[in-house]
Design an enzyme around this catalytic site. Structure first.
Site, PDB file in Angstrom:
ATOM      1  N   ASN A   7      25.955  38.937  26.877  1.00  0.00           N
ATOM      2  CA  ASN A   7      26.174  40.216  27.560  1.00  0.00           C
ATOM      3  C   ASN A   7      26.632  39.910  28.981  1.00  0.00           C
ATOM      4  O   ASN A   7      25.825  39.566  29.833  1.00  0.00           O
ATOM      5  CB  ASN A   7      24.855  41.022  27.556  1.00  0.00           C
ATOM      6  N   LYS A   9      27.696  41.890  31.130  1.00  0.00           N
ATOM      7  CA  LYS A   9      27.372  42.999  32.038  1.00  0.00           C
ATOM      8  C   LYS A   9      28.587  43.350  32.913  1.00  0.00           C
ATOM      9  O   LYS A   9      29.724  43.298  32.434  1.00  0.00           O
ATOM     10  CB  LYS A   9      26.122  42.658  32.860  1.00  0.00           C
ATOM     11  N   HIS A  94      20.489  49.591  26.487  1.00  0.00           N
ATOM     12  CA  HIS A  94      20.085  48.531  27.401  1.00  0.00           C
ATOM     13  C   HIS A  94      19.246  49.137  28.531  1.00  0.00           C
ATOM     14  O   HIS A  94      19.540  50.230  29.014  1.00  0.00           O
ATOM     15  CB  HIS A  94      21.322  47.825  27.966  1.00  0.00           C
ATOM     16  N   GLU A  96      19.127  48.587  31.568  1.00  0.00           N
ATOM     17  CA  GLU A  96      19.853  48.913  32.798  1.00  0.00           C
ATOM     18  C   GLU A  96      20.491  50.296  32.679  1.00  0.00           C
ATOM     19  O   GLU A  96      20.575  51.033  33.658  1.00  0.00           O
ATOM     20  CB  GLU A  96      20.895  47.822  33.095  1.00  0.00           C
ATOM     21  N   GLU A 166      13.793  43.202  24.833  1.00  0.00           N
ATOM     22  CA  GLU A 166      14.072  42.754  26.200  1.00  0.00           C
ATOM     23  C   GLU A 166      13.062  43.382  27.152  1.00  0.00           C
ATOM     24  O   GLU A 166      13.285  44.508  27.642  1.00  0.00           O
ATOM     25  CB  GLU A 166      15.492  43.167  26.617  1.00  0.00           C
ATOM     26  N   GLY A 172      16.791  39.264  34.196  1.00  0.00           N
ATOM     27  CA  GLY A 172      17.386  38.884  35.480  1.00  0.00           C
ATOM     28  C   GLY A 172      16.378  38.448  36.529  1.00  0.00           C
ATOM     29  O   GLY A 172      16.705  38.321  37.700  1.00  0.00           O
ATOM     30  N   SER A 212      16.016  36.433  30.920  1.00  0.00           N
ATOM     31  CA  SER A 212      15.965  35.135  31.611  1.00  0.00           C
ATOM     32  C   SER A 212      16.065  33.934  30.664  1.00  0.00           C
ATOM     33  O   SER A 212      15.466  32.893  30.916  1.00  0.00           O
ATOM     34  CB  SER A 212      14.714  35.026  32.487  1.00  0.00           C
TER      35      SER A 212
END
Ligand code: 13P
Length: 258
Positions: A7, A9, A94, A96, A166, A172, A212
Site C-alpha cells: 500500500n 498510500k 483503511h 486512515e 491493522e 506507521g 509497521s
C-alpha cells in the site's frame, strides 16, 4: 499461499511509482516460489504502473473506490474506471480513511458489496485504536467492523475477500504488534468467519496483518499458518525493505513446500 500487499498510500507520484514498480518486479526475479503480490499505487499512477506490471504475476490494487457505478459524484472513482486500468483488488475501510475522511462501517459495507458485484476483490481493513486496545475492547471492535462489512456477502465460486487486521496503534508507528497478539486476533476473526460463512474455505478469505511490518519482522509473521500474508505501508515504498519482505516470504514458501 501467502499474499503480500504493498500500500503505497499518498507517498509516491507517477515517476517514483514507475521506478518502484520496476524495483518491486525485480524482487521476484529468479524465485521458484513467489507470493500473490498486489501493488496499490495512487489513482493517478495506476495506468503507468499497469504498463510495468502487465504480463507479470503482480496484480494491481486501488486504495479506495466509490460504491455507485457512475454518476454525479465529484472527486470519486468507480470500479469500471479502475477496471479500465487493470485494477482487480481494492483496499476498503483503511483506518486512515475511517479516521481522516469519516468513512463509516455503513459506507465500507456498501463498497464491499459493490466491489464484489463487479467481480473485483476487496481487501477489507479492520482494527482497533490504542485506546480501545488498552481498554480490552479489541474483539468487540473487530466483531462490529467485520459483521458490518460482510453482511449480505455471499461468496460464489472462486470469489474472495481479503481481511487485513491493522491495529491503529501499529500503523506507521514503528510499534509492531507481537506475533502472539496477531495470532490471537486472527483466531478470533477465523471463528467469526466460520459462523458467518459456513462452508467457505479459508483460502477464499485470507487473513493478513498490517502495521509497521518491515524486512526484519516479516518472517516471524509469515511463517505462521494463521497469518496468510501482510499489508505493508511504509516499507513497501523502500525497495530494499520490500525486497527483504519478499525474500522472507520466499523462504517461508520454500520451507512449507507451497
Ligand atoms: P505501515 O506499514 O507504514 O505501518 O502501514 C500499514 C498500513 O496501513 C498498510 O495499509
Amino acid at each position: 499461499m501467502k499474499t503480500l500487499i504493498a500500500n503505497w498510500k499518498m507517498n509516491v507520484g507517477i515517476r517514483e511509482s514507475v521506478a518502484l514498480a520496476r524495483g518491486t518486479l525485480l524482487t521476484l526475479r529468479g524465485r521458484k516460489l513467489i507470493p500473490e503480490l498486489v501493488i496499490c499505487p495512487s489513482f493517478i499512477a495506476l495506468s503507468e504502473v499497469r504498463k510495468i506490471v502487465a504480463r507479470s504475476s503482480v496484480s494491481l490494487g486501488a486504495q479506495n473506490v466509490f460504491w455507485e457505478p457512475s454518476g454525479a459524484y465529484t472527486g470519486e472513482t468507480s470500479t469500471r474506471m479502475l477496471q479500465e486500468v487493470g485494477v482487480s483488488y481494492v483496499i476498503l475501510g483503511h483506518s486512515e480513511r475511517r479516521q481522516e475522511l469519516g468513512e463509516t462501517d455503513e459506507m465500507i459495507h456498501k463498497k464491499v458489496l459493490h466491489v464484489l458485484s463487479e467481480q473485483m476483490t476487496p481487501i477489507v481493513c479492520i482494527g482497533e485504536s490504542k485506546q480501545q486496545h488498552e481498554a480490552g475492547q479489541t474483539q468487540e471492535v473487530i466483531r462490529t467492523q467485520l459483521i458490518s462489512a460482510l453482511s449480505q456477502v455471499y461468496l460464489r465460486g472462486s470469489e474472495r475477500v481479503l481481511i487485513a487486521y491493522e491495529p491503529l496503534w501499529a500503523i506507521g508507528s514503528g510499534v509492531v504488534a507481537s506475533v502472539g497478539e496477531v495470532i490471537e486476533v486472527h483466531q478470533f476473526i477465523r471463528s467469526l468467519l466460520q459462523e458467518l460463512f459456513a462452508g467457505v474455505s479459508s483460502q477464499q478469505i485470507p487473513l493478513l496483518y498490517g502495521g509497521s511490518v518491515d524486512g526484519e519482522n516479516a518472517y516471524g509473521f509469515l511463517r505462521e499458518e494463521l497469518i496468510d500474508g501482510l499489508l505493508v505501508g511504509g516499507a513497501s515504498v523502500k525497495i530494499n525493505q520490500f525486497k527483504d519482505i519478499v525474500e522472507a516470504c520466499g523462504e517461508v514458501l520454500e520451507a512449507q513446500g507451497i
